[in-house]
Design a protein around this motif. Sequence first.
Motif, PDB file in Angstrom:
ATOM      1  N   THR A  60      -4.262  -3.535   4.858  1.00  0.00           N
ATOM      2  CA  THR A  60      -5.350  -3.529   3.871  1.00  0.00           C
ATOM      3  C   THR A  60      -6.359  -4.644   4.167  1.00  0.00           C
ATOM      4  O   THR A  60      -5.980  -5.761   4.507  1.00  0.00           O
ATOM      5  N   GLU A  81      -2.383   1.653   7.558  1.00  0.00           N
ATOM      6  CA  GLU A  81      -3.227   0.557   8.051  1.00  0.00           C
ATOM      7  C   GLU A  81      -3.157  -0.651   7.135  1.00  0.00           C
ATOM      8  O   GLU A  81      -3.044  -0.516   5.913  1.00  0.00           O
ATOM      9  N   ASP A 118      -4.276  -3.280  -5.138  1.00  0.00           N
ATOM     10  CA  ASP A 118      -3.408  -3.405  -3.956  1.00  0.00           C
ATOM     11  C   ASP A 118      -4.058  -4.437  -3.037  1.00  0.00           C
ATOM     12  O   ASP A 118      -5.045  -4.141  -2.378  1.00  0.00           O
ATOM     13  N   THR A 119      -3.501  -5.657  -3.029  1.00  0.00           N
ATOM     14  CA  THR A 119      -4.154  -6.737  -2.275  1.00  0.00           C
ATOM     15  C   THR A 119      -3.729  -6.726  -0.802  1.00  0.00           C
ATOM     16  O   THR A 119      -2.758  -6.077  -0.426  1.00  0.00           O
ATOM     17  N   SER A 153       0.837  -1.212   0.000  1.00  0.00           N
ATOM     18  CA  SER A 153       0.000   0.000   0.000  1.00  0.00           C
ATOM     19  C   SER A 153       0.865   1.252   0.000  1.00  0.00           C
ATOM     20  O   SER A 153       0.520   2.249  -0.647  1.00  0.00           O
TER      21      SER A 153
HETATM   22 MG    MG Z   1      -1.744  -2.834   2.373  1.00  0.00          MG
END
Ligand code: MG
Length: 170
Positions: A38, A36, A61-62, A20
């Motif tokens: 994800t 944070e 974005d996994t 992220s």
């Molecule tokens: Mg993430």
Amino acid sequence: GNKSINAKLVLLGDVGAGKSSLVLRFVKDQFVEFQESTIGAAFFSQTLAVNDATVKFEIWDTAGQERYHSLAPMYYRGAAAAIIVFDVTNQASFERAKKWVQELQAQGNPNMVMALAGNKSDLLDARKVTAEEAQTYAQENGLFFMETSAKTATNVKEIFYEIARRLPRV
Ligand code: MG
Ligand code: GTP
């Protein structure tokens, strides 16, 4: 003429590797110390101009948490590119990255452009995975490797740029 390319790109990798953060740096040129974890996945898009083309990345974005693993195929299916991220200060995250590469080689699009990102390269004193080790692994497995830092912005634009350069021009 200048081509316009839409490219689905997925980021995969261990919890906390910095997926992220890399996306946030690329899309908004920002970094947060307490990003944070994800939940599920997050979507972003960003356009990048290379020599002969304008590439519009559709970025998934996994979530690295193991309980979301079963969702991953939804995001890498049909993807033109993947960035597999590990944390250079965390050996286990490098092992996790290799598992993702195996999964993509078995299940992913065979023409996928794959990048290996050794992230958190700014943490010089805490390094556990050498650039040489990761480079050798990448070479043997058909990926290209770059060390990145979402924090200092090192090689973040560059890794997306290199993917854009390698995408097939239809
Ligand atoms: Mg993430
Ligand atoms: P999940 O969403 O849980 O899978 O994690 P993630 O891979 O998205 O990691 P995330 O981007 O949330 O980053 C985890 C932590 O590492 C955050 O506190 C970030 O601030 C930190 N971090 C990310 N990239 C870097 C980096 O390049 N350098 C340093 N020093 N810290 C980083």
